[in-house]
Scaffold this active site. Sequence first.
Site, short mmCIF file in Angstrom:
data_model
loop_
_atom_site.label_atom_id
_atom_site.label_comp_id
_atom_site.label_asym_id
_atom_site.label_seq_id
_atom_site.Cartn_x
_atom_site.Cartn_y
_atom_site.Cartn_z
CB CYS A 56 -0.71 1.84 -4.76
SG CYS A 56 -1.39 0.35 -3.52
N GLY A 63 2.60 2.28 -2.52
CA GLY A 63 3.28 3.51 -3.93
C GLY A 63 2.28 4.44 -4.11
N GLY A 72 0.50 -1.06 0.01
CA GLY A 72 0.57 0.62 0.18
C GLY A 72 0.71 1.22 -0.13
#
Length: 188
Positions: A30, A27, A25
């Site tokens: 993301c 990213g 999570g």
Amino acid sequence: EGFAYAYWLMKLSGFRHFLLKVGVGPGSVCTTRINTGVGVGQLSLLEEIRRFQSVVGYTDAQIISDGGVNSSGDFVKALAYSEGVMMGKFFASGSFEDEVLIKKDGQLEGVLLYGMASMLVTEKRNFIEGSSQTLRAFHHTAQEAIARLREGLQSAMTYVNATNLTEFRGNVRFAKNSAAAITEAGVH
């Protein structure tokens, strides 16, 4: 805890040297943390794992940092705590299909990225993680991307008086910044 679990799973499976990918999570495109509430900021996670490794001695596991790289500075920070850095979006930015390119007056202005479960991704098999976000920092060639990373790392090593990655990791120190300091540090 997840790192310790993965470490012992690898050890009990007979591996003597191995790499563990860390990061769920974080990213830059993301939305896992937004949509699920799961995940930790990547630099904080890497720092916590390195601290844990130094205390318990799990140094035979190498770390690959996964996610959160928008710039060479993000790469340099991740490399301070890991042996490798996953940078899919960073490198893929020069190879997108026309339907996701954002152009203005014929000039490439950005790339529209979609989540893994979006219609575009599932139908077109354009497996780029994210959620309908616009990428504006992109490279036209892999050589351009690598040059930015190399230059950023070389400068960072100069700033912390390091001639190799081992010295760099030993010399680097991080400090928390306020919102005002981040704004001030921007281009002006």
